[in-house]
Design a protein around this motif. Sequence first.
Motif: not given
Lengths: 428, 428
Positions: B267-272
């Motif tokens: 939900v909140f984790g950005t991709v890298l």
Amino acid sequence: MLQGNICELSENDSLNHYRFPSIIPGWLDELVFMRILVLGADGYLGWPTSIYLSAKGHQVGVNDNFARRTYDHELGQESLVPISTLKRRVDTWRKVSGEDLETYIGDLTDADFTHSMIAKFNPDAIVHFAEQRAAPYSMIDRAHCVYTQVNNVVGTLNILYAIAEINPDIHLVKLGTMGEYGTPNIDIEEGFIEIEHKGRKDVLPFPKQPGSFYHLSKVHDSHNIAFATKIWGLRSTDLNQGVVYGHTTEQTDMHPELATRFDYDAVFGTVLNRFIVQAVIGHPLTVYGKGGQTRGMLDIRDTLACIGLALDNPADKGEYRVFNQFTEQFTVKEIAELIARTFPSDVKIDHLDDPRVELEEHYYNAAHTKLLDLGLQPHLLSDTLIESLFGVVQKYQHLVDLDAINPSVSWRATQSPVRNDQKGMVVS
Amino acid sequence: MLQGNICELSENDSLNHYRFPSIIPGWLDELVFMRILVLGADGYLGWPTSIYLSAKGHQVGVNDNFARRTYDHELGQESLVPISTLKRRVDTWRKVSGEDLETYIGDLTDADFTHSMIAKFNPDAIVHFAEQRAAPYSMIDRAHCVYTQVNNVVGTLNILYAIAEINPDIHLVKLGTMGEYGTPNIDIEEGFIEIEHKGRKDVLPFPKQPGSFYHLSKVHDSHNIAFATKIWGLRSTDLNQGVVYGHTTEQTDMHPELATRFDYDAVFGTVLNRFIVQAVIGHPLTVYGKGGQTRGMLDIRDTLACIGLALDNPADKGEYRVFNQFTEQFTVKEIAELIARTFPSDVKIDHLDDPRVELEEHYYNAAHTKLLDLGLQPHLLSDTLIESLFGVVQKYQHLVDLDAINPSVSWRATQSPVRNDQKGMVVS
């Protein structure tokens, strides 16, 4: 249920029946082709639209929360032509036409209400007028700005979710505004524009430059509807409507209790209707600034026809389409001069400081062919219409509240009085 | 007050002092050039930005309502790197740097709070991070969609009204997103595009095609800010930021209690950041669909630098400007392959069905020169950075919650579970 028969006839394409003419002569006269839910059905356009669609043989449901009547109380203003309660309107329509209008009283920002209304009425199409629709009202102060945006955006989001959850085939016909485009220095297209840029091409949403917090709310709606339509495969028509003038329709003329509202005040009155009132009572026509502001306009009867055409020709599954809903474009000054010329006595035209932040002279050329292509036969603005409006207003001119006519809401201020005669009236 | 002296030196142009370098060697080291209020200062970027600006010698005020920490409770999730309370962060920063961060706890949708905070702190500039910032969160269901749009839009409207009423010269630096543009088949420009159409030309807002109700809220904000800036003569910078990666900055490295959050959940984790965690714990990297989705990205240290540059070079009076804030563009697949290549052990890449409705392969070329022109020296994505992120994650890998990684929120559904391991968890 004749509706059931029709559904069986077209079982391979549940929308086929939309494309029949709504009234077929003879024994099929009373055939119900669509169940249509009109949201904001107690308003200036919502009410005439409801009985127009009912007269065409559709099964019409009507919804309102009476927000518009509450704004009247708040602003100490009322429709020049007296209007009946929604209950009395519905009763009168039943007497006059024999048709019922299933009535839902409630607020679209209440998600549970919205969902259960749509589930219960089970519409084929929804016509959505139910938004705060006056630019000056949205510019009164912070509270009115926030109210306008939250009311309009959340109501529409709730409708989109309800449609997606209950029946994604429900055709949403949503009232937008030509004011979403602003006044760009290029031709305005219908919702989308092909852009060639650095050797590549795409068809993209037409850039938006709305001129008030109200117009912004419609831009927000448009973006939300386009997205929801795409992810959930909905059917949506966004009618970017111009400024509507006129008061009577074939149906409202059938009984005085069926009359729709007529606004002439600086907050809710649209420009032509306001000028008519000013001419009749001998008040100068109030042109804001130079009056070179050009706007698309249309007769109230064409609003009904356009909505009928959009309903008869629904959007495809997953399609978000935009029609520019107006028939002619005029500058504000042209409208003022036309009315001054048509009115039998002398009419003065006053140029007030423009309370809005807008270009007072600009290029304007907006496409509006999609509804013509569907068969719209426009009622162009004529002396006859203007003279009939003089008649309407003359009948009620003793009710005109002069103090409500001059603008009090300034775009440049963050807080404005809502009336010039009651600056101490606090409305937030 | 040294600030007062500076103001006298530049009395003919109250903004001149912004253009001095913030730290002048020698006796002027502690000179306070600006009072800057950071909204959303307890978040992933808000906190490092606050202490970065404080370290540069500005007088920094911090605001938060802890909405982000509440989302964690709601989702049963937490930052992988433990974070201190805001109170403890502020206390630690005081011990480490000697600088105070005036703290305002409250919700920007509360207009009275927002107005009195801005009146009391009396900022020269406001940096506004304080919005719900996760696309999947906005797509959980109707309630989360409406919450996201109302929270973001109303908060920003309240800030705009407060600035206009208190001091229209306050420079608003607002975090937007590259996601406002979507993925058009033409080059993306910085906020505006010159369009030639039917023999006429205009520079118009770049058309917006946002891909979630969250991204839509940022589009609504952009339109509202542009309009408010125009009518009230404000100064506004809209930073259309790309996907941020990285965790540490010069200031957060000064003490463990200054660490910012590190999110890796769906939900909140950005991709890298999410891929780094997956590599470390031996989980396949979860690429959505084909992975051809191209996005602009940047190092967290460049976020701080960009905000510093925007503040040092404020917008003109009445100017609404847009900077595209990213340094490199990558496809999701390229990011996954880079991490797989850099990690010392074997890393598997999984292609999941894309839970979003988006193009999985498309043209993408977005301008991003305005911040470079102001002097940005980008930290390009390098093996060194990725290795250091492996280090951060390895330290806390025992805390990783595997069930939070795979996406549960589907764009095609109107209601999704927030976690795959607790489908019965009702969050609305």
